[in-house]
Design an enzyme around this catalytic site. Sequence first.
Site, PDB file in Angstrom:
ATOM      1  N   HIS A 165       0.838  -1.219   0.000  1.00 55.58           N
ATOM      2  CA  HIS A 165       0.000   0.000   0.000  1.00 55.58           C
ATOM      3  C   HIS A 165       0.864   1.257   0.000  1.00 55.58           C
ATOM      4  O   HIS A 165       0.427   2.311   0.464  1.00 55.58           O
ATOM      5  CB  HIS A 165      -0.952   0.041   1.199  1.00 55.58           C
ATOM      6  CG  HIS A 165      -1.700  -1.231   1.431  1.00 55.58           C
ATOM      7  ND1 HIS A 165      -2.952  -1.457   0.902  1.00 55.58           N
ATOM      8  CD2 HIS A 165      -1.355  -2.350   2.095  1.00 55.58           C
ATOM      9  CE1 HIS A 165      -3.370  -2.673   1.258  1.00 55.58           C
ATOM     10  NE2 HIS A 165      -2.392  -3.238   1.984  1.00 55.58           N
ATOM     11  N   LYS A 292      16.815  21.360 -10.530  1.00 58.96           N
ATOM     12  CA  LYS A 292      16.151  20.087 -10.844  1.00 58.96           C
ATOM     13  C   LYS A 292      17.064  19.052 -11.482  1.00 58.96           C
ATOM     14  O   LYS A 292      17.882  19.344 -12.347  1.00 58.96           O
ATOM     15  CB  LYS A 292      14.965  20.330 -11.793  1.00 58.96           C
ATOM     16  CG  LYS A 292      13.779  21.026 -11.176  1.00 58.96           C
ATOM     17  CD  LYS A 292      13.201  20.315  -9.965  1.00 58.96           C
ATOM     18  CE  LYS A 292      12.401  19.094 -10.331  1.00 58.96           C
ATOM     19  NZ  LYS A 292      11.146  19.383 -11.019  1.00 58.96           N
ATOM     20  N   GLU A 299      10.344   8.169 -16.712  1.00 58.90           N
ATOM     21  CA  GLU A 299       8.977   8.602 -17.038  1.00 58.90           C
ATOM     22  C   GLU A 299       8.605   8.219 -18.467  1.00 58.90           C
ATOM     23  O   GLU A 299       7.469   7.827 -18.747  1.00 58.90           O
ATOM     24  CB  GLU A 299       8.850  10.114 -16.836  1.00 58.90           C
ATOM     25  CG  GLU A 299       8.930  10.487 -15.367  1.00 58.90           C
ATOM     26  CD  GLU A 299       9.126  11.974 -15.146  1.00 58.90           C
ATOM     27  OE1 GLU A 299       8.426  12.535 -14.308  1.00 58.90           O
ATOM     28  OE2 GLU A 299       9.993  12.577 -15.799  1.00 58.90           O
TER      29      GLU A 299
END
Length: 472
Positions: A165, A292, A299
């Site tokens: 979970h 960043k 992705e």
Amino acid sequence: MAESGKGKGGSPSRSGVFGKPADPLLEAFTQSISFDRALYKYDIAGSVAHVEMLNQVGLIKRSEKDAIVTGLTEILNEIEDGSFRFRPECEDIHMNIEHALMEKIGEPAGKLHTARSRNDQIALDERLWVRDEHDECVRLLSMLQISLLDLAAPHAADVMPGYTHLQRAQPVTCGHYLLAYVEMLERDKSRFRDARKRANVLPLGACALAGTSLPIDRSIVAKLLKFDGVTRNSMDTTADRDYLLDFAYCMSVASLHLSRLAEDLILYATAEFGILEIDDAFSTGSSIMPQKRNPDVLELVRGKAGRSVGCLNQLMMLVKGLPLTYNRDFQEDKEVLFDATKHFKGCLQIMEVFMRNVRFRVDKMKDTCEAGFMDATSLAEYLVGRGIPFRQAHYAAGRLVNLAMRKKVTLSDLEVDDLREVHALLSEEVRAELGAEGVIQGYKSAGSSNPQMVSAEIQRWRQTLKNDGAFS
Ligand code: ARG
């Protein structure tokens, strides 16, 4: 001209029945040469085997066969060196090659299409293509497995938080985590291999749909092209695209596995998890935020899974409701299939290298495991080992977690008196089985995260992949 099977310009597939040439709009709309040219190698190999058989059964002369094979070989070379002129008016790869052959060698070319239709020809080209793609996918999957193994080996005994979970659950070893993906990829390989067997049956000789009255011997062609046998029903053969559905399904499942791996790693590389570092060479930047370091590769791997699944969907929709046998709808199978395959293989290739350019943060993984009471299950199992029914042990361990939370300590930091108060059978001794290290050493079941078992699994995998021929 007419005797040579060549009409007045336009597509050689337009027979004498037509009173006028095809409309240019029709030609542009129906052509497939812009994409099915990718099948040239297979189309030529199929034709070479076909004329070999035609000669053996006496349907064409030796000299005719030789002329055709020489011409086809020249065409193959021209396509490969880029000098071949593909003609949209010749519709597809089959007619382009046949037309070029006619220009090259003249009449014997008119015999190439004896006892053959484009309906069984395209099925042959696609089966030959998919067979190679199965092999290449298996090879690339093995490469990725090796790269995962190489990363698992130094981390065989390093603890890592395991999640259910997406909540901290139980400590595992990092090696065990990585081997989970090696398992998935092995199933993927077996799926590809299994599907390849079903694809590896010769369709040629089914002709348009009904077979032929000519005395062909399909088994000769099957042998020459290394097929395991010949298809048994000509109508099924020309109507069947299962071999592509199978392949698309294999790609889809493997793509889902890659997508899940990518998702895991994206999460692990966040500051919030902080257990994975991606090398600068495999990180991307932001055009505005200078700080960043983004995981765009992962992705894209996650995103590209949509192409495989989309391909499977599209092929299923293509086949659904098609009356037997061949329908031109089938032409729509190629672009999506070629595209999905290219991107799927690209994902495998980059992930192999990517996994060599990540670093698991061993200290951070260990720290994470020490918080969140991930040893509570082991505490309960300790009591079970002393004869306590699991439900009682589960309750007692829960009480202790509750107490430790209130005291803001870990389970192993609790006083012995606290332990005894919750359950009389708890003593100092339990501490050895707590904490991430104690927990992973305690795992005993086959397939568990026990570090010695993980090391043994890594050895076993190396041997398996070696036997597979994956290591050069
Ligand atoms: N381009 C066609 C395809 O991809 C080749 C077979 C054409 N057959 C025909 N009868 N028009 O399916």
